[in-house]
Design an enzyme around this catalytic site. Structure first.
Site, PDB file in Angstrom:
ATOM      1  N   CYS A  25     -38.837   9.980 -27.347  1.00 26.28           N
ATOM      2  CA  CYS A  25     -37.413  10.025 -26.965  1.00 26.28           C
ATOM      3  C   CYS A  25     -36.987   8.815 -26.123  1.00 26.28           C
ATOM      4  O   CYS A  25     -35.800   8.623 -25.871  1.00 26.28           O
ATOM      5  CB  CYS A  25     -37.115  11.309 -26.212  1.00 26.28           C
ATOM      6  SG  CYS A  25     -37.687  12.774 -27.068  1.00 26.28           S
ATOM      7  N   HIS A  56     -30.953  10.785 -21.825  1.00 22.24           N
ATOM      8  CA  HIS A  56     -31.448  11.465 -23.025  1.00 22.24           C
ATOM      9  C   HIS A  56     -30.954  12.913 -23.004  1.00 22.24           C
ATOM     10  O   HIS A  56     -31.056  13.604 -21.979  1.00 22.24           O
ATOM     11  CB  HIS A  56     -32.983  11.403 -23.018  1.00 22.24           C
ATOM     12  CG  HIS A  56     -33.622  12.223 -24.074  1.00 22.24           C
ATOM     13  ND1 HIS A  56     -33.172  12.245 -25.374  1.00 22.24           N
ATOM     14  CD2 HIS A  56     -34.691  13.069 -24.037  1.00 22.24           C
ATOM     15  CE1 HIS A  56     -33.926  13.064 -26.078  1.00 22.24           C
ATOM     16  NE2 HIS A  56     -34.849  13.567 -25.287  1.00 22.24           N
ATOM     17  N   ASN A  64     -31.422  18.211 -28.972  1.00 24.62           N
ATOM     18  CA  ASN A  64     -32.196  17.019 -28.606  1.00 24.62           C
ATOM     19  C   ASN A  64     -32.545  16.261 -29.894  1.00 24.62           C
ATOM     20  O   ASN A  64     -33.333  16.751 -30.706  1.00 24.62           O
ATOM     21  CB  ASN A  64     -33.456  17.488 -27.871  1.00 24.62           C
ATOM     22  CG  ASN A  64     -34.394  16.362 -27.500  1.00 24.62           C
ATOM     23  OD1 ASN A  64     -34.284  15.249 -27.997  1.00 24.62           O
ATOM     24  ND2 ASN A  64     -35.350  16.665 -26.631  1.00 24.62           N
TER      25      ASN A  64
HETATM   26  O1  UT7 Z   1     -37.253  15.107 -25.285  1.00 23.70           O
HETATM   27  C1  UT7 Z   1     -38.096  15.727 -24.394  1.00 23.70           C
HETATM   28  C2  UT7 Z   1     -38.501  17.007 -25.037  1.00 23.70           C
HETATM   29  N1  UT7 Z   1     -38.568  18.200 -24.310  1.00 23.70           N
HETATM   30  C3  UT7 Z   1     -37.762  18.622 -23.295  1.00 23.70           C
HETATM   31  O2  UT7 Z   1     -36.914  17.966 -22.801  1.00 23.70           O
HETATM   32  C4  UT7 Z   1     -37.992  20.024 -22.820  1.00 23.70           C
HETATM   33  C5  UT7 Z   1     -37.817  20.186 -21.345  1.00 23.70           C
HETATM   34  N2  UT7 Z   1     -37.983  21.590 -20.975  1.00 23.70           N
HETATM   35  C6  UT7 Z   1     -36.992  22.485 -21.135  1.00 23.70           C
HETATM   36  O3  UT7 Z   1     -35.892  22.148 -21.559  1.00 23.70           O
HETATM   37  C7  UT7 Z   1     -37.261  23.905 -20.709  1.00 23.70           C
HETATM   38  O4  UT7 Z   1     -38.517  23.980 -20.114  1.00 23.70           O
HETATM   39  C8  UT7 Z   1     -37.185  24.917 -21.891  1.00 23.70           C
HETATM   40  C9  UT7 Z   1     -35.736  25.074 -22.333  1.00 23.70           C
HETATM   41  C10 UT7 Z   1     -38.040  24.453 -23.068  1.00 23.70           C
HETATM   42  C11 UT7 Z   1     -37.679  26.282 -21.445  1.00 23.70           C
HETATM   43  O5  UT7 Z   1     -36.936  26.715 -20.329  1.00 23.70           O
HETATM   44  P1  UT7 Z   1     -37.680  27.364 -19.072  1.00 23.70           P
HETATM   45  O6  UT7 Z   1     -36.627  27.743 -18.133  1.00 23.70           O
HETATM   46  O7  UT7 Z   1     -38.695  26.342 -18.633  1.00 23.70           O
HETATM   47  O8  UT7 Z   1     -38.307  28.652 -19.700  1.00 23.70           O
HETATM   48  P2  UT7 Z   1     -39.848  29.075 -19.821  1.00 23.70           P
HETATM   49  O9  UT7 Z   1     -40.558  28.226 -20.817  1.00 23.70           O
HETATM   50  O10 UT7 Z   1     -40.416  29.166 -18.422  1.00 23.70           O
HETATM   51  O11 UT7 Z   1     -39.709  30.528 -20.395  1.00 23.70           O
HETATM   52  C12 UT7 Z   1     -39.072  31.590 -19.682  1.00 23.70           C
HETATM   53  C13 UT7 Z   1     -39.090  32.833 -20.546  1.00 23.70           C
HETATM   54  C14 UT7 Z   1     -40.452  33.157 -21.129  1.00 23.70           C
HETATM   55  O12 UT7 Z   1     -40.569  34.572 -21.160  1.00 23.70           O
HETATM   56  P3  UT7 Z   1     -41.416  35.335 -20.018  1.00 23.70           P
HETATM   57  O13 UT7 Z   1     -42.802  34.774 -20.114  1.00 23.70           O
HETATM   58  O14 UT7 Z   1     -40.732  34.994 -18.731  1.00 23.70           O
HETATM   59  O15 UT7 Z   1     -41.292  36.766 -20.426  1.00 23.70           O
HETATM   60  C15 UT7 Z   1     -40.370  32.651 -22.533  1.00 23.70           C
HETATM   61  O16 UT7 Z   1     -41.222  33.343 -23.428  1.00 23.70           O
HETATM   62  O17 UT7 Z   1     -38.221  32.656 -21.672  1.00 23.70           O
HETATM   63  C16 UT7 Z   1     -38.924  32.948 -22.881  1.00 23.70           C
HETATM   64  N3  UT7 Z   1     -38.406  32.081 -23.935  1.00 23.70           N
HETATM   65  C17 UT7 Z   1     -37.360  32.401 -24.701  1.00 23.70           C
HETATM   66  N4  UT7 Z   1     -36.574  33.498 -24.750  1.00 23.70           N
HETATM   67  C18 UT7 Z   1     -35.585  33.519 -25.642  1.00 23.70           C
HETATM   68  C19 UT7 Z   1     -38.851  30.831 -24.289  1.00 23.70           C
HETATM   69  N5  UT7 Z   1     -38.090  30.361 -25.294  1.00 23.70           N
HETATM   70  C20 UT7 Z   1     -37.160  31.314 -25.562  1.00 23.70           C
HETATM   71  C21 UT7 Z   1     -36.111  31.394 -26.482  1.00 23.70           C
HETATM   72  N6  UT7 Z   1     -35.335  32.510 -26.488  1.00 23.70           N
HETATM   73  N7  UT7 Z   1     -35.830  30.415 -27.354  1.00 23.70           N
END
Ligand code: UT7
Length: 314
Positions: free
Chosen positions: A116, A241, A271
Site C-alpha cells: 500500500c 492511505h 482499501n
Molecule cells: O493497507 C493496510 C492493510 N490493513 C489495514 O489497514 C488494517 C488495519 N486494521 C484494521 O483496520 C482493524 O484492525 C480491523 C478493521 C481489521 C479490525 O478491527 P478491530 O477493531 O481491530 O477488531 P478485532 O480484529 O479486534 O476484532 C474484534 C471482534 C472480534 O470478535 P471477538 O473476538 O471480540 O468476539 C472479531 O472476530 O470483531 C470480530 N470481527 C468481525 N465482526 C463482524 C472481525 N471482523 C468482523 C467482521 N464483522 N467483518
C-alpha cells in the site's frame, strides 16, 4: 544548466470498476454486518472487477491522467506501475501500458511492489529517473484487483479491500518535493504467499497493522514536516492511505490537526492498496479541492511492513 530537483504532479486520473459491493451484500456471504464494518472501518461499499484485468484499469487511469496533464506522450521518460496483483508474473503491467498508450520505447517501464506504500515509492523513483533522463515526464500508476486475492470466507479481511486504479503524470519542478520511505522486513502481519495447489489469499493480523499505522504515520508526517520546513498548520491537505477511518482520525489527533484537512473516500472504495492515494488525488481534483500552490502531505503504509510519504506542492 541545473537540473530541477523538485517534483510536480501535472495530471491525475482514476478507474473504478462499475460493480458495487455493499456491506449488506457481504453480510449475505460472510458473518458480518453493515453496522460492524462501518463503525470499525468507515467503509460502506467497495468496487470489484467483473471482467476487467489489472492492466485495463491501469490503462484507463493513465489515459485520464495524460489527458488531464495535457502533455505530449512522446516526452514520457518513465512508466512505473505499483501493484501487488499484476495480471501476469511477466510481462509487467507497465509494459502493457507502454504498448497500449504507445509510449516511447527508449524509456524504463516496470512494476514495483511495496504494497500500500508503493505509489509513494513510485513518485520518488520517477523523480530519480527523470533527473537522469532527457525526457520531461513520468507516469506513475497504482492499480489493484485485490478481489482476486481475497478469501471471501475470512470476515477479518474480505470486508476491507476493493479494486481500482489511480495515476499521475509528473515532471521535475522548482516546487519542493521531499520523501520518506521505509520498510521493517516484517513477513507475518500481512501476507499473501504462494502455496502449491492452493489459491493465494491475503491474511492479516488487523490489530497489529492498526497499531503499526497509528505509530508510524505521524512519525513520517513529522519527518516530512522537518525536511520541508513546513509545519502541520501550514499544510493545506493530508492525504493518507485509505485503509480505516479510525486510523486517519487517530493520526489527525496525534498531529493536533482538524479532521477537515484529511481527505476521506474509503467509505466508497474500501482499501485499494497502492491505488488509494492516486484515486483520492483524482477525486479531490475533480471536486475542486486542489488549488495551485497547495501544500500537501501524503502517506501510505502496508505489508512489508512498509511506509512511504511525500511532501508536495501542487
Ligand atoms: O493497507 C493496510 C492493510 N490493513 C489495514 O489497514 C488494517 C488495519 N486494521 C484494521 O483496520 C482493524 O484492525 C480491523 C478493521 C481489521 C479490525 O478491527 P478491530 O477493531 O481491530 O477488531 P478485532 O480484529 O479486534 O476484532 C474484534 C471482534 C472480534 O470478535 P471477538 O473476538 O471480540 O468476539 C472479531 O472476530 O470483531 C470480530 N470481527 C468481525 N465482526 C463482524 C472481525 N471482523 C468482523 C467482521 N464483522 N467483518
Amino acid at each position: 544548466m541545473l537540473v530541477k530537483d523538485g517534483l510536480k504532479i501535472l495530471g491525475v486520473g482514476s478507474y473504478i470498476p462499475p460493480k458495487v459491493v455493499t456491506n449488506d451484500d457481504l453480510s449475505k456471504i460472510v458473518d458480518t454486518n453493515d453496522e460492524w464494518i462501518s463503525t470499525r472501518t468507515g467503509i460502506r461499499q467497495r468496487h470489484f472487477v467483473e471482467n476487467e484485468r489489472n492492466q485495463d484499469m491501469a490503462i484507463a487511469a493513465a489515459k485520464m491522467a495524460l489527458e488531464d496533464s495535457g502533455i505530449d506522450k512522446n516526452l514520457v521518460g518513465a512508466c512505473i506501475v505499483a501493484t501487488i496483483c499484476p495480471d501476469n508474473v511477466t510481462p509487467s503491467v507497465a509494459c502493457s501500458l507502454q504498448k497500449e498508450l504507445e509510449l516511447p520505447t527508449d524509456i524504463p517501464c516496470f512494476d514495483i511492489n511495496a504494497a500500500c506504500s508503493a505509489f509513494m515509492y513510485g513518485l520518488s523513483i520517477a523523480r530519480g529517473l527523470l533527473m537522469q533522463s532527457d525526457k520531461k515526464y513520468a507516469i506513475v500508476v497504482g492499480t489493484e484487483v485485490l478481489s482476486r486475492i481475497l478469501n471471501m470466507e475470512d470476515r477479518g479481511t474480505c470486508i476491507l479491500f476493493g479494486d481500482g486504479a489511480g495515476a499521475a503524470v509528473v515532471e521535475l519542478s522548482d516546487n519542493k518535493f521531499y520523501s520518506v520511505l521505509g520498510s521493517k522486513g516484517e513477513e507475518d502481519v500481512i501476507r499473501c504467499i504462494n502455496k502449491d495447489d492452493e489459491r493465494r489469499y491475503v491474511t492479516m493480523n488487523g490489530s497489529d497493522v492498526f497499531k503499526f499505522a497509528v505509530l508510524t504515520v505521524p512519525k513520517v508526517l513529522k519527518e516530512l514536516s522537518d525536511k520541508s520546513g513546513v509545519t502541520f498548520d501550514e499544510i493545506d491537505a493530508f492525504v493518507l492511505h485509505q485503509a480505516n477511518k479510525r486510523i486517519i482520525e487517530a493520526v489527525a489527533k496525534k498531529c493536533k490537526q482538524d479532521m477537515s484537512k484529511f481527505f476521506i473516500n474509503l467509505d466508497k472504495y474500501g482499501n485499494t492498496s497502492s491505488a488509494s492515494i492516486p484515486i483520492a488525488l483524482t477525486e479531490m481534483k475533480q471536486n475542486g479541492l486542489i488549488k495551485p500552490g497547495m501544500k500537501m502531505l501524503c502517506v501510505g503504509f502496508g505489508a512489508g511492513l512498509t511506509w512511504g510519504g511525500v511532501y508536495l506542492e501542487w
